[in-house]
Design a protein around this motif. Structure first.
Motif, short mmCIF file in Angstrom:
data_model
loop_
_atom_site.label_atom_id
_atom_site.label_comp_id
_atom_site.label_asym_id
_atom_site.label_seq_id
_atom_site.Cartn_x
_atom_site.Cartn_y
_atom_site.Cartn_z
N GLY A 1 0.83 -1.21 0.00
CA GLY A 1 0.00 0.00 0.00
C GLY A 1 0.85 1.24 0.00
O GLY A 1 1.55 1.53 -0.95
N ASP A 2 0.85 1.96 1.10
CA ASP A 2 1.69 3.17 1.18
C ASP A 2 2.91 2.93 2.06
O ASP A 2 3.53 3.84 2.55
N TYR A 3 3.28 1.67 2.24
CA TYR A 3 4.48 1.24 2.96
C TYR A 3 4.43 1.56 4.45
O TYR A 3 5.45 1.76 5.08
N THR A 4 3.25 1.59 5.03
CA THR A 4 3.11 1.80 6.46
C THR A 4 2.94 0.49 7.21
O THR A 4 3.01 0.47 8.43
N GLY A 5 2.71 -0.60 6.46
CA GLY A 5 2.49 -1.88 7.10
C GLY A 5 1.06 -2.08 7.54
O GLY A 5 0.75 -3.04 8.25
N SER A 6 0.17 -1.18 7.14
CA SER A 6 -1.23 -1.32 7.50
C SER A 6 -2.09 -0.96 6.29
O SER A 6 -1.65 -0.30 5.36
N ARG A 7 -3.33 -1.42 6.31
CA ARG A 7 -4.26 -1.16 5.21
C ARG A 7 -4.53 0.33 5.10
O ARG A 7 -4.82 0.99 6.09
N GLU B 1 -10.33 8.40 -2.67
CA GLU B 1 -11.45 7.97 -3.51
C GLU B 1 -12.11 6.69 -2.97
O GLU B 1 -13.05 6.18 -3.58
N GLY B 2 -11.60 6.18 -1.85
CA GLY B 2 -12.23 5.04 -1.20
C GLY B 2 -11.74 3.66 -1.60
O GLY B 2 -12.35 2.66 -1.24
N ASN B 3 -10.63 3.58 -2.33
CA ASN B 3 -10.10 2.29 -2.75
C ASN B 3 -8.89 1.90 -1.92
O ASN B 3 -8.09 2.75 -1.54
N GLU B 4 -8.76 0.61 -1.65
CA GLU B 4 -7.57 0.11 -0.98
C GLU B 4 -6.37 0.45 -1.87
O GLU B 4 -6.42 0.26 -3.08
N THR B 5 -5.30 0.97 -1.30
CA THR B 5 -4.20 1.55 -2.06
C THR B 5 -3.54 0.56 -3.02
O THR B 5 -3.30 0.88 -4.18
N SER B 6 -3.22 -0.64 -2.55
CA SER B 6 -2.56 -1.62 -3.43
C SER B 6 -3.44 -2.01 -4.61
O SER B 6 -2.96 -2.14 -5.73
N LEU B 7 -4.73 -2.21 -4.35
CA LEU B 7 -5.66 -2.55 -5.42
C LEU B 7 -5.72 -1.41 -6.45
O LEU B 7 -5.69 -1.66 -7.66
#
Length: 112
Positions: free
Chosen positions: A41-47, A52-58
């Motif tokens: 995701g954003d490299y924080t280790g958490s979701r 815009e409401g989407n999970e970052t990795s997706l």
């Protein structure tokens, strides 16, 4: 000639803006290389969820390349023999959860 562009691929509004910018500059694309991705995701280790409401990795790994390619497909077709290359990572096959694409249940950097 090769050109590079920058955009925040976690935001579909930025992807649309990018496609518009490319479309305004070019009538034909002979090649499109989608080479963006994130493992955590954003490299924080958490979701994390984008504005815009989407999970970052997706958003970065799946939605952005699909949307960009869809928006630029006409320019690739205009070349008559255009090519689209999409790269992937070594995390391929970590267990897609088609019933939870936003990873709202049991997020992990491997699952995302």
């Amino acid at each position: 000639r090769i050109e590079g562009y920058q955009a925040d691929l976690s935001l579909m509004s930025e992807v649309r803006k990018l496609a518009s910018e490319i479309s305004q500059r070019h009538q034909v694309l002979h090649g499109l290389l989608n080479n963006a991705g994130t493992f955590d995701g954003d490299y924080t280790g958490s979701r994390t969820v984008t504005s815009e409401g989407n999970e970052t990795s997706l958003a970065v790994n799946v939605m952005a390349p699909f949307l960009l390619t869809s928006l630029l497909m006409v320019l690739v077709r205009n070349s008559g023999a255009g090519r689209i290359i999409i790269t992937s990572s070594g995390s391929l096959g970590c267990g897609d959860s088609l019933d939870d694409l936003q990873c709202e249940r049991g997020w992990s950097k491997h699952k995302a």
